[in-house]
Scaffold this motif. Structure first.
Motif, PDB file in Angstrom:
ATOM      1  N   UNK A  64     -13.853 -32.784  58.524  1.00  0.00           N
ATOM      2  CA  UNK A  64     -15.069 -33.189  59.201  1.00  0.00           C
ATOM      3  C   UNK A  64     -15.133 -32.515  60.551  1.00  0.00           C
ATOM      4  N   UNK A  65     -16.295 -32.026  60.877  1.00  0.00           N
ATOM      5  CA  UNK A  65     -16.496 -31.363  62.154  1.00  0.00           C
ATOM      6  C   UNK A  65     -16.936 -32.387  63.185  1.00  0.00           C
ATOM      7  N   UNK A  90     -19.147 -38.066  62.807  1.00  0.00           N
ATOM      8  CA  UNK A  90     -18.575 -36.788  62.389  1.00  0.00           C
ATOM      9  C   UNK A  90     -19.220 -36.423  61.066  1.00  0.00           C
ATOM     10  N   UNK A  91     -19.583 -35.173  60.907  1.00  0.00           N
ATOM     11  CA  UNK A  91     -20.258 -34.727  59.697  1.00  0.00           C
ATOM     12  C   UNK A  91     -19.744 -33.354  59.319  1.00  0.00           C
ATOM     13  N   UNK A  92     -19.474 -33.144  58.035  1.00  0.00           N
ATOM     14  CA  UNK A  92     -18.990 -31.842  57.601  1.00  0.00           C
ATOM     15  C   UNK A  92     -19.256 -31.589  56.129  1.00  0.00           C
ATOM     16  N   UNK A  93     -19.220 -30.313  55.724  1.00  0.00           N
ATOM     17  CA  UNK A  93     -19.490 -29.959  54.325  1.00  0.00           C
ATOM     18  C   UNK A  93     -18.333 -30.338  53.406  1.00  0.00           C
ATOM     19  N   UNK A  94     -18.671 -30.705  52.175  1.00  0.00           N
ATOM     20  CA  UNK A  94     -17.674 -30.985  51.142  1.00  0.00           C
ATOM     21  C   UNK A  94     -18.092 -30.208  49.894  1.00  0.00           C
ATOM     22  N   UNK A 106     -20.289 -37.887  55.893  1.00  0.00           N
ATOM     23  CA  UNK A 106     -20.552 -38.426  57.231  1.00  0.00           C
ATOM     24  C   UNK A 106     -19.548 -39.533  57.469  1.00  0.00           C
ATOM     25  N   UNK A 107     -18.945 -39.512  58.643  1.00  0.00           N
ATOM     26  CA  UNK A 107     -17.981 -40.538  59.038  1.00  0.00           C
ATOM     27  C   UNK A 107     -18.505 -41.184  60.312  1.00  0.00           C
ATOM     28  N   UNK A 108     -18.615 -42.502  60.297  1.00  0.00           N
ATOM     29  CA  UNK A 108     -19.108 -43.264  61.450  1.00  0.00           C
ATOM     30  C   UNK A 108     -17.941 -44.102  61.966  1.00  0.00           C
ATOM     31  N   UNK A 109     -17.602 -43.943  63.245  1.00  0.00           N
ATOM     32  CA  UNK A 109     -16.445 -44.620  63.832  1.00  0.00           C
ATOM     33  C   UNK A 109     -16.885 -45.470  65.016  1.00  0.00           C
TER      34      UNK A 109
END
Length: 183
Positions: A64-65, A90-94, A106-109
């Motif tokens: 994740x970027x 944080x959001x990144x390609x998979x 998308x990761x929400x912390x």
């Protein structure tokens, strides 16, 4: 006879050196190398340099970027428990779908420094849509530019929530509003 042989050898050497020099010069131009500065500052050629926005180099990596924007420090009013900057996205390609549509994770912390639980998390999300079904309890678009995270329920201190969506391009997501849960 000996003089002719040495003259011929010299001519062949000059021709060989000229061809080698021209080959090197054309190679340097074609690969976009900066010959003068390459001896002073070692850096990879431009075709090896990749920025983080490009997914060409590693489209299947599940990293994740982090946000590219500068991280804004919250300006807390005396007694305020949390702000929208306490939510980190944080959001990144998979790996793409079998149909070839790119997917993004998308990761929400909840990174609240005061240890608070945050609920009612809303994102600015434009006309968010996905070719891959997302659990609406995790993330759903309510209206244009208004998406609800975790069905409005609290995201505990240090908690992480993630989901995947599929679309041609990544959506720019940012926090529009949050509500703090007082302990």
């Amino acid at each position: 006879m000996m003089k002719d042989l040495s003259t011929t050898t010299q001519r062949v050497s000059v021709i060989f050196a000229s061809v080698f020099f021209i080959f090197f010069l054309v190679s340097a131009i074609l690969t976009d190398l900066d010959i003068i500065h390459s001896f002073m500052e070692p850096s990879p050629p431009s075709f090896l340099r990749m920025d983080l926005k490009s997914a060409i180099g590693a489209p299947y990596r599940k990293l994740l970027l982090t946000r590219e924007a500068t991280i804004e420090e919250p300006t807390r009013i005396w007694g305020e428990k949390c702000t929208k900057s306490d939510i980190v996205i944080n959001q990144g390609p998979t790996a793409p779908l079998p149909t070839g549509i790119p997917t993004y994770t998308v990761e929400v912390v909840n990174a609240c420094v005061t240890g608070c639980d945050i609920y009612g998390i809303h994102f600015k999300c434009g006309w968010f849509s996905s070719a891959h079904l997302i659990n609406p309890r995790v993330f759903k678009r309510l209206h244009y530019d208004d998406c609800l995270v975790n069905d409005g329920k609290p995201l505990v201190y240090g908690g992480t929530l993630s989901f995947q969506y599929a679309n041609t391009y990544p959506y720019p997501l940012s926090v529009s509003s949050v509500v703090c849960k007082l302990k």
